[in-house]
Design an enzyme around this catalytic site. Structure first.
Site, mmCIF file in Angstrom:
data_model
loop_
_atom_site.group_PDB
_atom_site.id
_atom_site.type_symbol
_atom_site.label_atom_id
_atom_site.label_comp_id
_atom_site.label_asym_id
_atom_site.label_seq_id
_atom_site.Cartn_x
_atom_site.Cartn_y
_atom_site.Cartn_z
ATOM 1 N N GLY A 1 0.832 -1.200 0.000
ATOM 2 C CA GLY A 1 0.000 0.000 0.000
ATOM 3 C C GLY A 1 0.868 1.251 0.000
ATOM 4 N N SER A 2 0.380 2.283 0.693
ATOM 5 C CA SER A 2 0.997 3.606 0.571
ATOM 6 C C SER A 2 2.436 3.712 1.057
ATOM 7 C CB SER A 2 0.152 4.634 1.307
ATOM 8 O OG SER A 2 -1.127 4.679 0.727
#
Ligand SMILES: [Zn+2]
Length: 763
Positions: free
Chosen positions: A351-352
């Protein structure tokens, strides 16, 4: 031979008077003579040609060598704390040839059974196995067992029967102890025969094991067996010691914080974390929770007590079933789960937190600068897909730096597309994501990523914000270290050196695998990532700690598509301008209401970093703004005159309230007590009479309040206030999540209530 027999038969046939019996005798005689001749021939052959071989075999029958177990090497942490060591224990052995089969064996077995807890039949069988002179009866005797058996052998204490125990003896063996009870997934464990089965115990089993010696029990010159007068033919050689890069104290910080997180956020699949020195690649701590008792590796009690919602899992919930089969199956599954080192064995969509990598490659490729402008409408249209930002209403116009602070998906989709398929794949590879890191622990998994030659625009866009591929935490922290350490991808180190009695046998040096980005890009990335935590609008501000410069990035990813499962993560490093440590934590399937990495993971990483920097002696440097909220120690004013006490406290930055009238004695008590740590501007109550114990105050509930509201509320109650935890760099938007003294409790006036604050985060 056939010829001779048939010749004999011819002779029989011609002798008509001979009876059948006589014929038989003759046949047998002839056969025997023939056999004897052959045997003599064979013996002659053996004596002449095979003499040496047979002599050896005869000696082997007279003497019998047996293995002497060497002492296993010690596993140390980086500061010389012994994390795994061996201690001597006795093994009960016997020489059956010294035990008379009937009476003696019966007496010995009868007496040993209650002491050792072994069955009489088992003991009798061992004691009477006269084909051997060495039988192991029971390993790892307790001190009490050894003492009781020694008593049986003592002729003074047992004049009648001690003689039967002549063939009973002890042999030194070793047992493994894990003194600190930490790092089970790193240390691993040894089996019943002291063989390494997991972790360092397995990976360095050859080094740790040492060399066994051998002893020989021999027949004396007169032909009687020697009474365990062993002659040690070769000494056993103690195993080498392994020095890890792990720091026991930092490992403890990480484990403590992860363990709390598992319960607080109801992490269905647990949590994993790594603390590493980004410059050298040395792992300072690595943990998976829930875990197991390293001193009882196949006991599931600890895991079961820490795991949340085990009962929801159909297979695992059977561990306390009445049905033996169901139970056994569940226990086996739980063991596999609890032994799994998630930090190196689990792959997950980053993810981020992967945006760090995308940003670094974009800067290095010069497709972006700090001031480049972007626009987020809440989504970006790529081919036929509308890919959303986590902020659905959009971030609007923003600079590159703001895009990172906001963790804005469209910004990173743009960056990924500017870098392009070819370069994206090259960097992905150069940052080490396509290979195992080669850390010296068992069970490391490889990653799952696109293998096609050209990535589609959708592939690049989603990859750029960390979706569509799976990596391990250890791969990820190594790549992030490269971004912040000046651009070098380091091989992770878990072992520092191998030593034996004569010194260092092997030392493991830091190894640069790849130069991925320039020092300049790395410096820019450190600055941007610091602003993610320090900026009042940064998505990582919950990792903020007063006095320390911290950089970091949040992440929340889906676990599979079309389900509600999430992984929350955060990576943080400090000091931001010259990182000494980097910490990555991933929380697997949080069940709490807010499940964003920025909300639940960032504060935990912040705490681990704070504990670690404090322990490493890194001094805090407060900004002017921070200095105002720093806590101070309350000075001693008991025994002072009212005037003097007021002056001392005011000069130290405290407010003063006097309780009671003028008194000759001056100040008899004060609250908070001297030495308490409170925020500046707090109120100290000075008493001219003994404190009235009936004057207690009820602590109010401050959860959800802003820092300013909490201060006012507590002041109204006559209580003091200390703000702790992460998320205080900007008081705007911060809300109270925890207080150290529960609402409703009755406390002394002016008691300090510690309140932890947090910011809402959507990533
Ligand atoms: Zn956005």
């Amino acid at each position: 031979m056939a010829k001779k027999v048939s010749a004999g038969k011819d002779k029989d046939m011609s002798a008509q008077n001979m009876g059948k019996v006589k014929v038989k005798i003759l046949v047998v005689t002839i056969i025997m003579v023939s056999l004897l001749t052959l045997t003599l021939l064979k013996i002659g052959y053996l004596q002449i040609f095979k003499c040496a071989e047979y002599t050896e075999a005869v000696i082997a029958q007279q003497t019998q060598a047996s293995k002497v177990n060497p002492m296993r090497g010690t596993i140390y942490d980086r500061n010389g704390k012994a994390l795994a060591e061996s201690a001597s224990v006795n093994t009960l052995i016997c020489n059956p040839q010294q035990i008379e089969k009937d009476k003696a064996a019966e007496i010995v077995a009868t007496r040993l059974a209650p002491i050792t807890g072994l069955e009489y039949d088992y003991l009798y069988e061992r004691l009477t196995k006269t084909t051997t002179r060495y039988q192991s009866i029971k390993k790892r005797l307790t001190v009490e067992e050894t003492a009781a058996i020694n008593e049986l052998k003592d002729s003074k204490k047992n004049p009648e029967t001690s003689k039967y125990f002549k063939g009973i003896s002890f042999e030194a063996d070793s047992k493994r102890y894990y003194s600190y009870g930490i790092a089970p997934h790193i240390l691993g464990f040894t089996g019943y025969d002291n063989d390494g089965r997991m972790g360092i115990e397995l990976m360095f089993d050859d080094e740790l094991a040492g060399k066994p010696g051998s002893i020989i029990s021999a027949r004396s010159a007169s032909g009687t067996y020697m009474d365990f007068q062993y002659e040690d033919m070769t000494d056993s050689q103690k195993g080498a010691d392994i020095v890890l890069t792990i720091d026991e104290t930092i490992q403890h910080f990480l484990e403590k914080n992860l363990e709390e997180a598992v319960t607080e956020y109801s992490l269905r699949e647990g949590a994993a974390g790594i603390v590493m020195n980004p410059k050298t690649g040395e792992i300072l701590a690595m943990a998976t929770k829930p875990d197991f008792d390293v001193n009882a590796y196949n006991d599931i009690t600890k895991f079961v007590s820490q795991a949340v919602m085990l009962d929801e899992n159909e297979q695992l919930s059977g561990y306390n079933s009445e049905n033996k089969d169901v139970q056994e199956k569940a226990v086996n599954l739980i063991m596999q789960k609890m032994w799994r080192n998630k930090a190196i064995s689990d792959t997950y969509e980053p993810g981020s937190t992967f945006k760090i990598i995308t940003a670094a490659m974009a800067l290095e490729e010069d497709v972006v600068s700090k001031n480049s402008r972007f626009y987020c409408a809440g989504y970006k249209q790529i081919a036929d897909r509308r890919i959303k930002c986590h902020k659905h209403q959009g971030h609007g116009s923003q600079s590159f730096v703001e895009g990172v602070q906001n963790s804005c998906n469209p910004v990173f989709m743009d960056l990924g597309l500017s870098v392009g398929s070819q370069k994206f794949k090259e960097y992905f590879n150069a940052f080490g994501y396509t290979q195992k890191t080669g850390i010296e622990l068992n069970g490391e998994s490889g990653s799952i990523y696109y293998t096609k030659d050209v990535l589609s625009e959708t592939d690049i866009a989603t990859s750029a914000f960390g979706q569509g591929f799976s990596i391990t935490p250890i791969q990820h922290i190594c790549a992030i270290s490269a971004v912040i350490n000046g651009g070098n991808l380091m091989k992770p180190l878990i072992v520092k050196e191998i030593r034996n009695e004569s010194g260092i046998v092997k030392s493991y040096q830091s190894e640069i695998k790849n130069k991925v980005i320039s020092e300049e890009t790395s410096k820019t990335m450190r600055e941007i990532l610091e602003s993610v935590v320090s900026s009042p609008t940064g998505s990582g501000k919950n990792a903020y700690i007063k006095g320390y410069r911290i950089g970091g990035k949040t992440g929340t990813s889906e676990k599979g598509r079309n389900n509600d499962k999430r992984i929350a993560s955060f990576v943080g490093f400090a000091p931001a301008d010259d990182p000494e440590i980097v910490c990555l934590i991933m929380m697997d399937e949080p069940q709490c209401t807010v499940r964003y990495g920025g909300t639940i993971c960032a504060p935990v990483v912040g705490e681990v970093i704070e504990d670690t920097l404090e322990y490493l002696g890194v001094e805090r440097q407060y900004t002017e703004e921070e200095a105002k909220t720093v806590t101070k120690t309350v000075p001693e004013v008991r025994g002072f005159s009212i005037e003097k006490a007021k002056e001392t406290l005011t000069n130290s930055g405290f407010k003063v309230r006097v309780s009671g009238g003028e008194s000759e004695e001056g100040i008899v008590d004060q609250l908070p007590k001297p030495g308490s740590s409170v925020m500046l501007d707090s109120t100290v109550i000075i008493y001219t009479q003994e404190i009235n114990e009936d004057n207690l105050v009820t602590v109010p509930d401050v959860s959800g309040m802003s820092p300013e509201a909490v201060r006012r509320e507590l002041e109204d109650y006559g209580l003091n206030f200390e703000a702790v935890g992460a998320g205080l760099n900007s008081t705007e938007g911060a809300y109270a999540v925890k207080q150290n003294i529960a609402p409703g409790e009755r406390v002394q006036p002016a008691t300090v209530i510690s309140v932890e604050f947090r910011h809402a985060s959507s990533d």
